[in-house]
Design an enzyme around this catalytic site. Structure first.
Site, short mmCIF file in Angstrom:
data_model
loop_
_atom_site.label_atom_id
_atom_site.label_comp_id
_atom_site.label_asym_id
_atom_site.label_seq_id
_atom_site.Cartn_x
_atom_site.Cartn_y
_atom_site.Cartn_z
N ARG A 147 -7.33 -0.80 -7.39
CA ARG A 147 -7.96 -0.38 -6.13
C ARG A 147 -7.14 0.67 -5.40
NH1 ARG A 147 -12.10 -3.15 -3.39
NH2 ARG A 147 -12.91 -4.98 -4.49
N TYR A 182 0.85 -7.41 -1.88
CA TYR A 182 -0.39 -7.47 -2.66
C TYR A 182 -0.45 -6.25 -3.55
CZ TYR A 182 -5.49 -7.71 -3.54
OH TYR A 182 -6.74 -7.76 -4.12
N THR A 192 -9.28 -8.24 0.96
CA THR A 192 -10.29 -7.41 0.30
C THR A 192 -11.63 -8.12 0.26
OG1 THR A 192 -8.58 -6.44 -1.10
CG2 THR A 192 -10.86 -6.18 -1.82
N TYR A 243 -4.81 5.54 -1.28
CA TYR A 243 -5.19 6.94 -1.09
C TYR A 243 -3.96 7.85 -1.00
CZ TYR A 243 -7.49 11.21 0.22
OH TYR A 243 -7.92 12.52 0.23
N LYS A 274 1.12 -11.29 -4.33
CA LYS A 274 -0.16 -11.55 -4.98
C LYS A 274 -0.29 -10.48 -6.05
CE LYS A 274 -5.19 -11.35 -4.28
NZ LYS A 274 -6.29 -11.06 -3.34
N ILE A 331 -4.32 -16.65 -5.37
CA ILE A 331 -5.14 -16.26 -4.22
C ILE A 331 -6.48 -15.87 -4.82
CG2 ILE A 331 -5.43 -14.60 -2.35
CD1 ILE A 331 -2.41 -14.65 -1.98
#
Length: 298
Positions: free
Chosen positions: A142, A137, A48, A111, A165, A207
């Protein structure tokens, strides 16, 4: 225990762009060296923070290849190859494997999202296809998609799914995941301001966005926790928590690029649209904090 790829600090490396959005390869080369010399234990390419979502497939793979070549095996390179299209993720991941990445960072579908059942089937399919270490992740702020502890327990049975993560902001959930998965799944904090807490719970590190600017500090903070020096870790955390938070005062990676630019570590502070530079008020706030920490001159 599975191969967890690294312990300590993996830097989610920024990708430098010029004002036209072209990748500045010489800048990227220099950033890689700063990280390795500064104490980063791994480098995450095209996450990202690296703005992979704005890259073409060719740019994405070229960036991974470039970073792998510059690192020269000194630390592991983990390639961000996650997608909301499982088949595309497999294709990209196999190419990253050919280029020499030691692991993959796989974000949850965004999405279109999916169910917990879909997460298990998708991640298992990817891992079985690529046959290399995969770090999941989880960043629901997000993606709108959250991995539950019981889902981690099922995914941890896959020999190629070695870590996560975790950036769901819920340390109680992280603790439950660790209790359910044990040594079958390593956990890295996905948020700098939770690195101390998650590592103290039994995580393997962080991370990090913060480590783009100060890899040595974040490495030492995590190492202190791993060594049992919680007082030392708390001291560093308390000293830099305001800066960790400031690097998220706008959409990541806008603030960290602004900071690196003000510190002279980057020649530009540009992101690719739709991300843009920071508004003047936030820029001034960043300047004040960087001056406070002695990272730029007043």
């Amino acid at each position: 225990m599975k191969n967890t790829i690294f312990t300590g600090v993996g830097t989610a490396l920024v990708t430098p762009f010029d004002h036209c959005g072209e990748i500045l390869w010489e800048e990227l080369d220099r950033l890689v060296e700063v990280q390795i010399v500064g104490g980063a234990d791994a480098i995450i390419a095209c996450g990202t923070t690296g703005e992979a979502a704005t890259m073409s497939s060719a740019e994405h793979l070229r960036t991974i290849e470039f970073i792998v070549d510059r690192v020269k095996g000194r630390v592991p390179v983990i390639a961000g190859t996650g997608s909301n299209d499982t088949r595309f993720c497999v294709d990209l991941s196999l190419e990253a494997k050919k280029l020499g990445a030691q692991g993959l960072l796989l974000v949850t579908p965004y999405y279109n999202k999916t169910s917990q059942k879909g997460l298990i089937e998708s991640f298992d399919y990817i891992a079985d296809c690529v046959e290399m270490p995969c770090i999941l992740y989880n960043v629901p702020s997000r993606t709108g998609c959250n991995i539950l502890p019981e889902t981690y327990q099922a995914l941890a049975q896959n020999p190629y799914i070695v870590a996560t993560k975790e950036a769901n902001g819920d340390t109680a959930s992280v603790a439950r995941t660790m209790a359910l998965c044990g040594d079958n799944l390593a956990v890295y904090s996905g948020e700098d301001n939770q690195a101390l807490a998650i590592t103290a719970l039994g995580g393997k590190g962080v991370i990090s966005v913060f480590s783009n600017a100060m890899p040595g500090v974040m490495h030492q903070l995590v190492q202190n926790v791993l060594d049992g020096d919680l007082d030392g870790a708390r001291s560093l955390n308390n000293q830099y928590i305001d800066l960790m938070d400031a690097f998220f005062m706008d959409v990541n990676p806008i603030p960290i690029k602004e900071a690196l630019w003000q510190m002279g570590m980057l020649r530009t502070n540009y992101c690719r649209l739709p991300l843009t530079t920071m508004p003047e008020e936030k820029r001034r706030s960043m300047t004040v904090l960087l001056e406070k920490h002695g990272l730029i001159k007043a």
